[in-house]
Design a protein around this motif. Sequence first.
Motif, PDB file in Angstrom:
ATOM      1  N   LYS A  12       0.817  -1.519   0.412  1.00 44.82           N
ATOM      2  CA  LYS A  12       0.208  -0.069   0.275  1.00 44.82           C
ATOM      3  C   LYS A  12       0.803   2.288   0.089  1.00 44.82           C
ATOM      4  CE  LYS A  12      -4.540  -1.581   2.349  1.00 44.82           C
ATOM      5  NZ  LYS A  12      -5.304  -1.184   3.526  1.00 44.82           N
ATOM      6  N   GLU A  13       2.081   1.278   0.639  1.00 43.07           N
ATOM      7  CA  GLU A  13       2.769   2.433   0.910  1.00 43.07           C
ATOM      8  C   GLU A  13       3.642   2.603  -0.517  1.00 43.07           C
ATOM      9  OE1 GLU A  13       5.272   2.701   4.689  1.00 43.07           O
ATOM     10  OE2 GLU A  13       6.904   3.532   3.566  1.00 43.07           O
ATOM     11  N   LEU A  14       4.191   1.436  -0.983  1.00 44.33           N
ATOM     12  CA  LEU A  14       4.582   1.451  -2.623  1.00 44.33           C
ATOM     13  C   LEU A  14       4.264   1.847  -2.754  1.00 44.33           C
ATOM     14  CD1 LEU A  14       6.309  -1.254  -2.656  1.00 44.33           C
ATOM     15  CD2 LEU A  14       7.338   0.579  -2.835  1.00 44.33           C
ATOM     16  N   ILE A  15       1.912   1.997  -3.248  1.00 49.87           N
ATOM     17  CA  ILE A  15       1.361   2.654  -4.434  1.00 49.87           C
ATOM     18  C   ILE A  15       1.177   3.923  -3.888  1.00 49.87           C
ATOM     19  CG2 ILE A  15      -0.935   2.027  -5.582  1.00 49.87           C
ATOM     20  CD1 ILE A  15      -0.142  -0.859  -4.814  1.00 49.87           C
ATOM     21  N   GLU A  16       0.550   4.356  -3.083  1.00 52.44           N
ATOM     22  CA  GLU A  16       0.559   5.207  -2.673  1.00 52.44           C
ATOM     23  C   GLU A  16       1.717   6.332  -2.719  1.00 52.44           C
ATOM     24  OE1 GLU A  16      -2.832   5.687  -0.747  1.00 52.44           O
ATOM     25  OE2 GLU A  16      -2.278   8.152   0.016  1.00 52.44           O
ATOM     26  N   LYS A  17       2.713   5.601  -2.504  1.00 53.53           N
ATOM     27  CA  LYS A  17       4.397   6.704  -2.862  1.00 53.53           C
ATOM     28  C   LYS A  17       4.060   7.126  -4.630  1.00 53.53           C
ATOM     29  CE  LYS A  17       7.652   6.191   0.367  1.00 53.53           C
ATOM     30  NZ  LYS A  17       8.285   5.435   1.024  1.00 53.53           N
TER      31      LYS A  17
END
Length: 140
Positions: A12-17
Amino acid sequence: MTDQTTTIAQVKELIEKFRKKRGWTKEDPKDLALSLVLESAELLEHFQWLKGEDVEKNQRIKEAIGEEMSDVLWWLANLGQKLGIDMAEAFERKMAKNAVKYPEEIFHPNLTKEEKDRAYYKIKAATRGGHPLYTPEEEK
Ligand SMILES: [Mg+2]
């Protein structure tokens, strides 16, 4: 990254960034759900006209399938992020429901296919108010 070392939160964090760097932050959750289905259809295209065993043996197709699975994961995680849904928590709750819905005793691997099918249709009939392949009169 591997499945063994990567958490859903990290995905989720990778996608958000990635999204934030491109200004992709205003999507309607409806569009995320729609995109999830569209990518799922792209995944299916790799199976069209082939047998499952042919796909299993073909490394090039499996790589393409992995890319489509990544697209599906993208939209799924993106939707979870957008709606504030903790996917692991939701999955755990759903698995508990599945354990009740599909009891191990009824779907035991030693049962015949007919016995398993009958149990499955009976459950479908109970949860949906009937099923065309289940007739209570046939119960022994
Ligand atoms: Mg795709």
